[in-house]
Every structure is written in structure tokens, then in C-alpha cells.
Scaffold this motif. Structure first.
Motif, PDB file in Angstrom:
ATOM      1  N   LEU A 144       0.820  -1.201   0.000  1.00  0.00           N
ATOM      2  CA  LEU A 144       0.000   0.000   0.000  1.00  0.00           C
ATOM      3  C   LEU A 144       0.866   1.267   0.000  1.00  0.00           C
ATOM      4  O   LEU A 144       0.534   2.255  -0.673  1.00  0.00           O
ATOM      5  CB  LEU A 144      -0.916   0.009   1.222  1.00  0.00           C
ATOM      6  CG  LEU A 144      -2.039  -1.038   1.220  1.00  0.00           C
ATOM      7  CD1 LEU A 144      -2.713  -1.086   2.587  1.00  0.00           C
ATOM      8  CD2 LEU A 144      -3.071  -0.711   0.129  1.00  0.00           C
ATOM      9  N   MET A 145       1.978   1.222   0.741  1.00  0.00           N
ATOM     10  CA  MET A 145       2.885   2.367   0.766  1.00  0.00           C
ATOM     11  C   MET A 145       3.491   2.621  -0.605  1.00  0.00           C
ATOM     12  O   MET A 145       3.571   3.760  -1.092  1.00  0.00           O
ATOM     13  CB  MET A 145       3.982   2.141   1.796  1.00  0.00           C
ATOM     14  CG  MET A 145       5.031   3.252   1.869  1.00  0.00           C
ATOM     15  SD  MET A 145       4.466   4.742   2.694  1.00  0.00           S
ATOM     16  CE  MET A 145       4.745   4.285   4.407  1.00  0.00           C
ATOM     17  N   ALA A 146       3.920   1.547  -1.250  1.00  0.00           N
ATOM     18  CA  ALA A 146       4.510   1.686  -2.580  1.00  0.00           C
ATOM     19  C   ALA A 146       3.487   2.268  -3.555  1.00  0.00           C
ATOM     20  O   ALA A 146       3.825   3.137  -4.379  1.00  0.00           O
ATOM     21  CB  ALA A 146       5.004   0.329  -3.069  1.00  0.00           C
ATOM     22  N   ASP A 147       2.236   1.808  -3.491  1.00  0.00           N
ATOM     23  CA  ASP A 147       1.201   2.344  -4.361  1.00  0.00           C
ATOM     24  C   ASP A 147       0.976   3.817  -4.102  1.00  0.00           C
ATOM     25  O   ASP A 147       0.848   4.623  -5.049  1.00  0.00           O
ATOM     26  CB  ASP A 147      -0.123   1.598  -4.132  1.00  0.00           C
ATOM     27  CG  ASP A 147      -0.082   0.168  -4.653  1.00  0.00           C
ATOM     28  OD1 ASP A 147       0.818  -0.148  -5.464  1.00  0.00           O
ATOM     29  OD2 ASP A 147      -0.943  -0.638  -4.254  1.00  0.00           O
ATOM     30  N   ARG A 148       0.957   4.205  -2.835  1.00  0.00           N
ATOM     31  CA  ARG A 148       0.730   5.618  -2.510  1.00  0.00           C
ATOM     32  C   ARG A 148       1.874   6.487  -3.014  1.00  0.00           C
ATOM     33  O   ARG A 148       1.657   7.593  -3.533  1.00  0.00           O
ATOM     34  CB  ARG A 148       0.555   5.790  -0.997  1.00  0.00           C
ATOM     35  CG  ARG A 148       0.401   7.225  -0.554  1.00  0.00           C
ATOM     36  CD  ARG A 148       0.170   7.363   0.940  1.00  0.00           C
ATOM     37  NE  ARG A 148      -1.149   6.941   1.342  1.00  0.00           N
ATOM     38  CZ  ARG A 148      -1.665   7.158   2.551  1.00  0.00           C
ATOM     39  NH1 ARG A 148      -0.948   7.805   3.466  1.00  0.00           N
ATOM     40  NH2 ARG A 148      -2.869   6.730   2.860  1.00  0.00           N
ATOM     41  N   LEU A 149       3.108   6.027  -2.877  1.00  0.00           N
ATOM     42  CA  LEU A 149       4.260   6.809  -3.285  1.00  0.00           C
ATOM     43  C   LEU A 149       4.374   6.921  -4.802  1.00  0.00           C
ATOM     44  O   LEU A 149       4.993   7.858  -5.321  1.00  0.00           O
ATOM     45  CB  LEU A 149       5.534   6.212  -2.705  1.00  0.00           C
ATOM     46  CG  LEU A 149       5.708   6.366  -1.190  1.00  0.00           C
ATOM     47  CD1 LEU A 149       6.850   5.503  -0.678  1.00  0.00           C
ATOM     48  CD2 LEU A 149       5.943   7.829  -0.833  1.00  0.00           C
TER      49      LEU A 149
END
Length: 330
Positions: free
Chosen positions: A323-328
Motif C-alpha cells: 500500500l505504501m509503494a502504491d501511494r508513493l
């Protein structure tokens, strides 16, 4: 509530762009050195170190700090301070300022992030200080555990907050930078016969904290609605300034109380400990990443440190990483 800050568009080291690259790599603790591919203690009586002198010298380290003595160093499982990623502890605090009681709340969360400091992978803890429902300080704290079970602190980046906006970061220090040295916060094998030992030192900001084991198994320590046995009590003091603070750690739980030993001191009691949901872990990690991004802009001692990385140590952490990678990326 603490607001989210807009993402900066810079691409220099330590920015969100750098972390975006880092979070795409799943890190395992197997190669922790190469990468993490990693009765109530109350206001305590002062415990003085032996042989006080007119020119107090720094207390010595409990053990020599050596990189080779750290293995899965970002895994904080010391029985007196277990902090698995996704763990949140809440401390109710009251400061006595000249007779006026000033209540506030301190929240500390173990993030899914790690950071290499002075050659050792540390767990990134995010701490917030809330007063009247508003965050007044936000800090990154870096701790690591050696093979003997000692929990070390290797740095801190505290950022003041005013009107929900950053207002400077005095007091930042990083072990190995500007003469700062790591020290043991919680011993792995506490011994009441040990002399005072170093907890942290940063000459650049006039910081010197020493520790002294008062009791390794105190009974009937209350904080305040529940009482604990076999409690480790450590007093922190400074030969330079500030009143001593006595900390109480319950086995399997962690810090349950802390109190300054003076009439105008501060008292903290554990009021809650819980595991966060995936969504809550994502929020905490996101805030920590943004806080580090500002640290590179505001702190000289932070400037040459390598960016935090994501340590996906369990299934929930892996979900947060994705989820963090998608947000970034957006």
C-alpha cells in the motif's frame, strides 16, 4: 488531529522518492548487518552515581558499542521493552509547572521502517506528544537490540509543532555524528550492582543521559489502576542538568511508569497498549516518512544519514509495504 503534509516534489537523497524505491524491496532479518534485508515508584528519590566530582565526566557505556554485536538488531523483543512493529503504547502524562498541572498524552508506535545508523540497523519509533487534542511534538526515535538483549538508542529527531505546522527541530542527534554516542536504554540482563552507564550522549546539543539500575524485580508497582510484580526500575540522570527520572518496566509489557524526582517534575503512566490495523500502520509509516523528509531539510546531523527502509517482517507489514509503494507512486 495531526494533519498530513503535502508530498514534496524534490528528488534528493532522503526524499519520499528515495523511500519509494526502498519500499519496493522486501527486507528480511537474516542479513541484518548487510541490510535488514535487515510499591508505586512515584517521584523517586535521587540515586546518585558514586564519587561525584566538581567536573563530572560522562558515564561509561554499559558495553562497548560494536557493530558485530548486533544481529537482528531491528527486532526489539527485550522482555522489559517488547516493541513489535505495529505496536502502539499510550502514556498519560502530567507535568507540574510551578503548581499548575498540565496533562498531556504521549503516543509511541513501532513502525514498519528501519534505518541504518552508525553501522547498525535500528527500528524507527514514531512518538507524538498531544496537548488539548493537538499534537505539539512529533519525533523519530531510533533503537536497536544487540545479541545480549540490550536495547540501545542511536538517535532522535524531535520536531516541534505549532498550529499543526512544523516549527523547528532542536535536539536532534545521531550516533556517530558530531561526537554523539549510542547508549543502553533497557539492559538485557539488568544487574543492580552495575555502576551507572551511558544512555545517550550528544555534546553538540548538551545531551548526556546516564542510567542506574535501582531494582531488577520490584513488586507491587502500580501505574496507577493496575499493579505489577518483577518490575525493572531504572533511574536516568544527567551529570549536566535536569532532575533524575525513574522508569519502571514490567516484563512482557514494557514501560509502565516514569516520574521525575522533584516537585515540579512530570509523571507518566501507561494507559494503553495495542496492535494497529493495516490501515493504521500505513498511516503511521506515512507520517514517519514525511517526518524524515523534513529532517533532511532542517537538520545538519541528519543530512548525511541513509534513508529509512521498509522491513516487511510479517504478513500485515507486507500488506502495508504494498500500500505504501502504491501511494508513493501516485
Amino acid at each position: 488531529m495531526h494533519t498530513h503534509h503535502a508530498r514534496p516534489q524534490r528528488t534528493s537523497r532522503g526524499t519520499l522518492a528515495a523511500v519509494a524505491l526502498a519500499v519496493t524491496i522486501t527486507l528480511t532479518p537474516a542479513a541484518a548487518q548487510a541490510s535488514p534485508d535487515t510499591t508505586d515508584p512515584g517521584p523517586a528519590a535521587t540515586v546518585l552515581p558514586p564519587a561525584a566530582t566538581a567536573e563530572p565526566s560522562p558515564c561509561p557505556p554499559l558495553h562497548r558499542f560494536r557493530q558485530r554485536d548486533f544481529g537482528d538488531s531491528a527486532d526489539l523483543d527485550n522482555v522489559h521493552q517488547p516493541l513489535r512493529p505495529g505496536t502502539e503504547i499510550t502514556l498519560q502524562a502530567v507535568a507540574n509547572d510551578g503548581g499548575a498541572l498540565l496533562p498531556h498524552v504521549v503516543v509511541i508506535t513501532a513502525t514498519d521502517l528501519v534505518k541504518k545508523i552508525d553501522g547498525v540497523w535500528t527500528r524507527v519509533l514514531w512518538q507524538q506528544d498531544w496537548r488539548d487534542g493537538t499534537a505539539v511534538e512529533s519525533a523519530l526515535i531510533f533503537q536497536a537490540q544487540d545479541r545480549q538483549g540490550d536495547v540501545w538508542q542511536l538517535g532522535e529527531y524531535p520536531e516541534l509543532v505549532e498550529n499543526e505546522l512544523p516549527a523547528g527541530a532542536p535536539g536532534a542527534w545521531i550516533a556517530g555524528v558530531a561526537g554523539a554516542r549510542a547508549g543502553v536504554v533497557v539492559p538485557g540482563d539488568p544487574d543492580g550492582d552495575e555502576p551507572p552507564y551511558l544512555r545517550a550522549e550528544a555534546p553538540g546539543i548538551g545531551l548526556l543521559r546516564c542510567g542506574y539500575v535501582v531494582d531488577t524485580a520490584a513488586d507491587a508497582v502500580c501505574a496507577p489502576a493496575i499493579c505489577y510484580d518483577d518490575v525493572l526500575i531504572v533511574e536516568e540522570f544527567s551529570p549536566l542538568l535536569a532532575p533524575p527520572v525513574r522508569h519502571a518496566y514490567a516484563p512482557g509489557i514494557g514501560l509502565i511508569a516514569a516520574a521525575q524526582a522533584n516537585s515540579d517534575g512530570e509523571t507518566l503512566f501507561l494507559s494503553g497498549k495495542r496492535g494497529l490495523s493495516i490501515a493504521e500502520r500505513l498511516t503511521v509509516d506515512w507520517e514517519a516518512v514525511q517526518l524524515e523528509d523534513r529532517a533532511y531539510e532542517t537538520s545538519e546531523v541528519y543530512a548525511d544519514t541513509s534513508p529509512m527502509r521498509f522491513h516487511a517482517g510479517d504478513g500485515d507489514a507486507e500488506a502495508v509495504r504494498q500500500l505504501m509503494a502504491d501511494r508513493l507512486r501516485h
